[in-house]
Write a protein that holds these residues in place. Sequence first.
Motif, PDB file in Angstrom:
ATOM      1  N   HIS A  74      32.910 -17.098  35.834  1.00 16.57           N
ATOM      2  CA  HIS A  74      32.786 -17.957  36.939  1.00 16.57           C
ATOM      3  C   HIS A  74      32.756 -16.866  38.194  1.00 16.57           C
ATOM      4  CE1 HIS A  74      32.911 -22.032  34.871  1.00 16.57           C
ATOM      5  NE2 HIS A  74      34.172 -21.454  34.399  1.00 16.57           N
ATOM      6  N   GLU A  75      33.479 -16.114  38.396  1.00 23.75           N
ATOM      7  CA  GLU A  75      33.740 -15.224  39.519  1.00 23.75           C
ATOM      8  C   GLU A  75      32.443 -14.385  39.610  1.00 23.75           C
ATOM      9  OE1 GLU A  75      35.140 -13.364  42.766  1.00 23.75           O
ATOM     10  OE2 GLU A  75      35.764 -15.082  41.730  1.00 23.75           O
ATOM     11  N   ALA A  76      31.713 -13.992  38.407  1.00 22.20           N
ATOM     12  CA  ALA A  76      30.282 -13.124  38.598  1.00 22.20           C
ATOM     13  C   ALA A  76      29.392 -14.138  38.813  1.00 22.20           C
ATOM     14  CB  ALA A  76      30.241 -12.646  37.269  1.00 22.20           C
ATOM     15  N   ALA A  77      29.340 -15.578  38.592  1.00 23.09           N
ATOM     16  CA  ALA A  77      28.491 -16.439  38.805  1.00 23.09           C
ATOM     17  C   ALA A  77      28.339 -16.698  40.401  1.00 23.09           C
ATOM     18  CB  ALA A  77      28.520 -17.802  38.036  1.00 23.09           C
ATOM     19  N   ARG A  78      29.611 -16.885  40.847  1.00 20.13           N
ATOM     20  CA  ARG A  78      30.071 -17.056  42.299  1.00 20.13           C
ATOM     21  C   ARG A  78      29.341 -15.887  43.109  1.00 20.13           C
ATOM     22  NH1 ARG A  78      33.260 -15.718  46.138  1.00 20.13           N
ATOM     23  NH2 ARG A  78      34.592 -14.698  44.839  1.00 20.13           N
TER      24      ARG A  78
END
Length: 170
Positions: A74-78
């Motif tokens: 999720h952090e990478a996508a954000r």
Amino acid sequence: MDILIPRPAPTLVCVLAFAAIFVCLSKILLPRINSVLAERHDAIDGQREQAERTAIEAGEVLAKYREELAEARHEAARLRQESLEQGTQLITEIRAEALRERETMIAEAQARLATDRVIAETELRGVVVSLATELASRVVGESMDGVAQESNIVDRFYSDLDARSSAGLQ
């Protein structure tokens, strides 16, 4: 048929021997065997309990790992989305800056062209006056330099020319 009926003396010896062996086995060997079996049973139960605890801990660690992996994704996508938005914004800013620079350069070039046009027009008018005076001198046969400079003929010619060109542009 005497063979089938045992005699009392060997029977007694056999019974006493059996009782002695039974007592030895029940008092000495069976407790040791039972204690070894109990130790093995306890060891097996302990290992099973330890294996169950280890399996539970492994399940918890796996769940925690999966949770952290999901958070990382999720952090990478954000971060990807944020970078994409920043890139888009940066491209927009660069294009706007380029358009401003282009407009500035066009305005400067137009100003330079207008200035060069005025300079060239002024120089050309002087050259046209001198050529016209020289041509008139050749046609008349006398020098016309003084007459052209003193009269307003040239000024009127250029004012009429300017009036015609501005009327033609509109």
